[in-house]
Scaffold this motif. Sequence first.
Motif, mmCIF file in Angstrom:
data_model
loop_
_atom_site.group_PDB
_atom_site.id
_atom_site.type_symbol
_atom_site.label_atom_id
_atom_site.label_comp_id
_atom_site.label_asym_id
_atom_site.label_seq_id
_atom_site.Cartn_x
_atom_site.Cartn_y
_atom_site.Cartn_z
ATOM 1 N N LYS A 207 -0.397 -9.906 4.187
ATOM 2 C CA LYS A 207 0.400 -8.786 4.697
ATOM 3 C C LYS A 207 1.908 -9.021 4.504
ATOM 4 C CE LYS A 207 -3.408 -7.013 6.186
ATOM 5 N NZ LYS A 207 -4.004 -5.769 5.690
ATOM 6 N N HIS A 227 -1.738 -0.566 1.421
ATOM 7 C CA HIS A 227 -2.875 -1.079 2.200
ATOM 8 C C HIS A 227 -4.130 -0.318 1.770
ATOM 9 C CE1 HIS A 227 -4.489 -2.035 6.549
ATOM 10 N NE2 HIS A 227 -4.836 -2.975 5.687
ATOM 11 N N SER A 249 -6.158 -0.827 9.588
ATOM 12 C CA SER A 249 -6.926 -2.039 9.829
ATOM 13 C C SER A 249 -8.197 -1.746 10.618
ATOM 14 C CB SER A 249 -6.070 -3.039 10.595
ATOM 15 O OG SER A 249 -4.885 -3.298 9.875
ATOM 16 N N LYS A 253 -12.228 -0.145 5.076
ATOM 17 C CA LYS A 253 -11.917 -0.399 3.659
ATOM 18 C C LYS A 253 -12.928 -1.358 3.019
ATOM 19 C CE LYS A 253 -7.721 -1.766 4.368
ATOM 20 N NZ LYS A 253 -7.781 -1.539 5.831
ATOM 21 N N ASP A 276 -8.470 -4.587 0.377
ATOM 22 C CA ASP A 276 -7.403 -4.491 1.385
ATOM 23 C C ASP A 276 -6.045 -4.060 0.834
ATOM 24 O OD1 ASP A 276 -6.840 -4.824 4.226
ATOM 25 O OD2 ASP A 276 -5.570 -6.506 3.652
HETATM 26 MN MN LIG Z 1 -5.935 -4.876 6.199
#
Ligand SMILES: [Mn+2]
Length: 587
Positions: A207, A227, A249, A253, A276
Amino acid sequence: MTTSNASLKRWVDDVARLTQPASIHWCNGSDAENTALIEAMLKSGDLIKLNQDTHPNCYLHRSHPSDVARVEHLTFVCTRNKEDAGPNNHWMDPTEAHRKIDGLFAGAMRGRTMYVIPYCMGPIDSPFARCGVEITDSPYVVVNMRLMTRMGDAALTRIEREDKYVKGLHSIGDLDPDRRFIMHFPEELTIKSVGSGYGGNALLGKKCHALRIASWQAREEGWLAEHMLLMGLQSPEGRTHYVAAAFPSACGKTNLAMLVPPASMPGWKIWTLGDDISWLHVDEQGQLRAINPESGYFGVVPGTNRKTNCNAYDMIQRDTIFTNVALTADNQPWWEGLENGTPVLDWQGKPYTPGNGPAAHPNSRFTVSAKQNPIYSTLADAPEGVPISAILFGGRRREVAPLVYEARDWAHGVLVGAGMASETTAAAVGQMGVVRRDSMAMKPFAGYNFADYWSHWLKLGSGANASKLPKIFHVNWFRQDRNGRFMWPGFGENLRVLRWITDRCEGKVPAIETPIGLLPRKQDLDISGLDMDPSTLETLLSIDAGAWRQEVDAISKYLDEYGSRVPSQLREELKGVAKRLEAANAA
Ligand SMILES: [Mn+2]
Ligand SMILES: Nc1nc2c(ncn2[C@@H]2O[C@H](COP(=O)(O)OP(=O)(O)OP(=O)(O)O)[C@@H](O)[C@H]2O)c(=O)[nH]1
Ligand SMILES: O=C([O-])CC(=O)C(=O)O
């Protein structure tokens, strides 16, 4: 080992002087190095050996109970100008931030080994890949970075040649939440993270680099760091479409990227490129292409089973690091939704008692090499990436958002992404299930002012090649009925929606114009074989005008938070939706 690159050597020396490690280890990424680190962690208790008969080369790591998720309230973007970080980020003046965090790094590695991890985000020979070096005192971080990135000698060679890389400094510190900060200095291509060993805070390639720093670089250089999962959909006729999808999040995904086609759709084949993060570029022909900068998955464990996602389930039976799952009596990993076995120890290693909360932490994770995915696409290693047919935005909305709709064009699609909202999940510390705006699923990850980010998205789609742009869609797998049950079966059945999306990309089916965008005709969305009555599909594809007027008002207020930097085109798009809702109301 060391390096021929003088600036890198100087930085490593400076960090060692500050943090005072007992020794320094340059990571080469070899199997032998990995084995030695795992052995050492088994000895120290950082890792626990799982049942090697059922789960060869699988290990469990238990993190500190206060350190189980990302910490958005302790994550800062430190730009010279506060406005550049924007209302979407916590900000600190860079000088002040360095002073504060360097104070926490002083002597932090005393008695520990300092690992220097050269890594490459993206295929090592890709012009779109970018390198970084993470310095850490956590061997858990080293073995995870080895799965998640192209780590070691090859990356170091590229770094020495390019002499441009992101500097990431990490120490688990004393794990005290009051001495925990995740700081980003995009103008210096620098990250400093202290006091957490949790993936999203500590695996700096992910991230911190591939989203927060990379999004900043992407704006300067004219590309996008998002993302987004990245997948290929091959129809029975053999045509393949590549799709990138941004969900917040823990909103699906990994599961969509690894989708197992339902029995009712024989001949379809799904390929995973990423689960991701995607980096997207417009090529010389005006085609949007994407690479996955990562080489592994750091995925949510709970909910994974043979039925929901056989590919994910099979993938994590070997060579996997589990974090914060529960244990059965014979040392197999266990989690909620596994659907077999019985937990005896919870994620903290305490005897499990039902009624005392979940056995596995809701944000327990697996780390695994992408190559273990049964449907891994070797194109994930293609330096030029894959051409994108469609971009999907989506979130967890128990109401309002229909199952699927298509944006009218790119600019409208940017509004759809900018205005999206989702219920918060266990992936970040804080209250769960609260609906919040999460533009393009990047609220926690955009390394600069969202207003500038929306402008950048609009600009990317405004060039001469607009006709080649992918179509943009919004999906919602999480609509609930009055009893709080999901109305759509989700998982493999999501392919039914993806088929409509690829049909739209090929111009095969018409769609219904509505104020918010284009919706499927009921006959074009196949629900045969599903245990679902037609009225449910009706609800999933309906638009509640009153609720959408409120949604438009909420988005308008949200844009106001970003003041005069908001692109006027975005406001025009929103006005368009409002006008169409009024016209529909009057008719
Ligand atoms: Mn993620
Ligand atoms: N009801 C329902 N749940 C889903 C679906 N897809 C995923 N989930 C659940 O949502 C949770 C998170 O899913 P993931 O696919 O791991 O989420 P992600 O977007 O990859 O999450 P991050 O790694 O945090 O970015 C898991 O518990 C899944 O079982 C779906 O289509 N329907
Ligand atoms: O970064 C992490 O810790 C896991 C993740 O993908 C997310 O939170 O979106």
